[in-house]
Design an enzyme around this catalytic site. Structure first.
Site, mmCIF file in Angstrom:
data_model
loop_
_atom_site.group_PDB
_atom_site.id
_atom_site.type_symbol
_atom_site.label_atom_id
_atom_site.label_comp_id
_atom_site.label_asym_id
_atom_site.label_seq_id
_atom_site.Cartn_x
_atom_site.Cartn_y
_atom_site.Cartn_z
ATOM 1 N N GLY A 160 0.831 -1.202 0.000
ATOM 2 C CA GLY A 160 0.000 0.000 0.000
ATOM 3 C C GLY A 160 0.861 1.247 0.000
ATOM 4 O O GLY A 160 0.559 2.241 0.665
ATOM 5 N N ARG A 171 0.851 5.817 -1.856
ATOM 6 C CA ARG A 171 0.400 7.112 -1.330
ATOM 7 C C ARG A 171 0.277 7.036 0.197
ATOM 8 O O ARG A 171 0.422 5.986 0.789
ATOM 9 C CB ARG A 171 -0.950 7.501 -1.931
ATOM 10 C CG ARG A 171 -2.057 6.508 -1.645
ATOM 11 C CD ARG A 171 -3.327 6.797 -2.420
ATOM 12 N NE ARG A 171 -3.100 6.687 -3.854
ATOM 13 C CZ ARG A 171 -3.066 5.518 -4.511
ATOM 14 N NH1 ARG A 171 -3.254 4.367 -3.863
ATOM 15 N NH2 ARG A 171 -2.857 5.479 -5.804
ATOM 16 N N ASP A 192 -2.213 -7.491 -5.733
ATOM 17 C CA ASP A 192 -3.378 -7.554 -4.860
ATOM 18 C C ASP A 192 -2.966 -8.433 -3.689
ATOM 19 O O ASP A 192 -2.797 -9.642 -3.833
ATOM 20 C CB ASP A 192 -4.565 -8.173 -5.612
ATOM 21 C CG ASP A 192 -5.795 -8.375 -4.731
ATOM 22 O OD1 ASP A 192 -5.728 -8.091 -3.513
ATOM 23 O OD2 ASP A 192 -6.825 -8.832 -5.266
ATOM 24 N N VAL A 193 -2.775 -7.844 -2.511
ATOM 25 C CA VAL A 193 -2.235 -8.597 -1.374
ATOM 26 C C VAL A 193 -3.177 -9.692 -0.882
ATOM 27 O O VAL A 193 -2.767 -10.570 -0.126
ATOM 28 C CB VAL A 193 -1.862 -7.672 -0.196
ATOM 29 C CG1 VAL A 193 -0.733 -6.735 -0.579
ATOM 30 C CG2 VAL A 193 -3.074 -6.906 0.312
ATOM 31 N N TYR A 200 -13.451 -2.644 9.915
ATOM 32 C CA TYR A 200 -12.104 -2.081 10.025
ATOM 33 C C TYR A 200 -11.536 -2.275 11.432
ATOM 34 O O TYR A 200 -10.369 -2.663 11.604
ATOM 35 C CB TYR A 200 -12.167 -0.603 9.665
ATOM 36 C CG TYR A 200 -10.848 0.115 9.566
ATOM 37 C CD1 TYR A 200 -10.025 -0.048 8.453
ATOM 38 C CD2 TYR A 200 -10.441 1.000 10.568
ATOM 39 C CE1 TYR A 200 -8.818 0.646 8.344
ATOM 40 C CE2 TYR A 200 -9.245 1.694 10.461
ATOM 41 C CZ TYR A 200 -8.439 1.506 9.352
ATOM 42 O OH TYR A 200 -7.256 2.199 9.250
ATOM 43 N N ALA A 232 -10.608 -5.906 11.948
ATOM 44 C CA ALA A 232 -9.390 -6.235 11.200
ATOM 45 C C ALA A 232 -8.159 -5.674 11.891
ATOM 46 O O ALA A 232 -7.131 -6.360 12.025
ATOM 47 C CB ALA A 232 -9.492 -5.710 9.769
ATOM 48 N N LYS A 233 -8.231 -4.424 12.339
ATOM 49 C CA LYS A 233 -7.080 -3.789 12.968
ATOM 50 C C LYS A 233 -6.777 -4.405 14.339
ATOM 51 O O LYS A 233 -5.609 -4.484 14.745
ATOM 52 C CB LYS A 233 -7.307 -2.280 13.093
ATOM 53 C CG LYS A 233 -7.291 -1.546 11.758
ATOM 54 C CD LYS A 233 -6.030 -1.825 10.953
ATOM 55 C CE LYS A 233 -5.842 -0.861 9.799
ATOM 56 N NZ LYS A 233 -4.631 -1.161 8.998
#
Length: 253
Positions: free
Chosen positions: A13, A16, A63-64, A154, A157-158
């Site tokens: 990623g 940016r 694409d990870v 999110y 996931a984090k």
């Protein structure tokens, strides 16, 4: 940081935002940097900054969340830059919604990029680390891991990345590999600007509101996160592992 010259780092990623800042900083630190993102062409400016500064860098589109794509990307890095022994799992997306409106696709896509992606990348790169008897893995968590309205996917996931990190630290420590997580707070990026747009709030107003809750009295920048990552991947941080470092302008966790 000393001891990094000649080492190969992979940053996902990295076209940016935080990823780009981390890639540039590691290039300054003496790493050769593989700049990975979904769009290989988008990585070109970061690669150019590193090479113009006298460093080595390579743009790789991946694409990870795609197992074969990850395997191929890491093989390309090893062939063209050298065996990678540093990995920064930064790739991430937002698909915010309140629970009752969140679709299965919004849930799955966030899990795929953050969790599956970090798993696939770490699994692919760890072989080079264990062979070298030296390695650094840093995964980007977030203060959202502590809970945040509209971010059930999110946040989960984090938070998952924190457990993943602590397990990697236990499993890989005997090979000279450390694993840590950095959990940013409010950082000024395109992603936080998109959050403001989703909320129907002016970005400047969102930043002003955030500052009132941040003890140091300002919002963060991608470079703030890059400095933290720079320390954790350094030679000198070899006795720091399994930790979650909140880069949030005040105490969290």
């Amino acid at each position: 940081m000393s001891g990094t010259n000649g080492r190969i780092a992979v940053v996902t990623g990295a076209a940016r935002g935080i990823g780009a800042a981390v890639a540039r900083r590691l290039g300054t630190d003496g790493f050769a940097v593989a700049v990975l993102d979904l769009d290989e062409d988008a990585c070109a400016p970061v690669v150019r900054d590193i090479t113009e500064g006298g460093g080595r860098a390579l743009a790789v589109g991946v694409d990870v969340a795609d197992e074969k794509a990850v395997k191929d990307a890491v093989a390309r890095v090893a062939e063209e830059l050298g065996p990678p022994t540093t990995l920064v799992n930064n790739a991430g997306i937002l698909r915010d919604n309140l629970l009752f409106k969140m679709s299965v696709d919004e849930w799955d896509s966030v899990m795929d990029v953050h969790l599956r992606g970090s798993f696939l990348m770490s699994r692919a790169v760890q072989r080079f680390m264990t062979e070298a008897k030296w390695g650094r893995i840093v995964s980007l968590s977030s203060t959202s891991a502590l809970g945040n309205r509209g971010q059930a996917n999110y946040a989960a996931a984090k938070a998952g990345l924190q457990g993943f990190t602590k397990t990697l630290a236990i499993e890989l420590g005997k090979f000279g590999v450390t694993a840590n997580a950095v959990a940013p707070g409010f950082i000024e990026t395109d992603m936080t600007a998109a959050t403001a747009a989703r909320m129907g709030v002016d970005f400047e107003d969102l930043k002003k509101a955030a500052v009132t809750q941040i003890p140091v009295g300002r919002t963060g920048t991608p470079d703030d996160v890059a400095h933290a990552v720079s320390f954790l991947v350094s030679e000198e941080a070899g006795f720091v592992s399994g930790q979650v470092l909140y880069v949030a302008g005040g105490p969290r966790g």
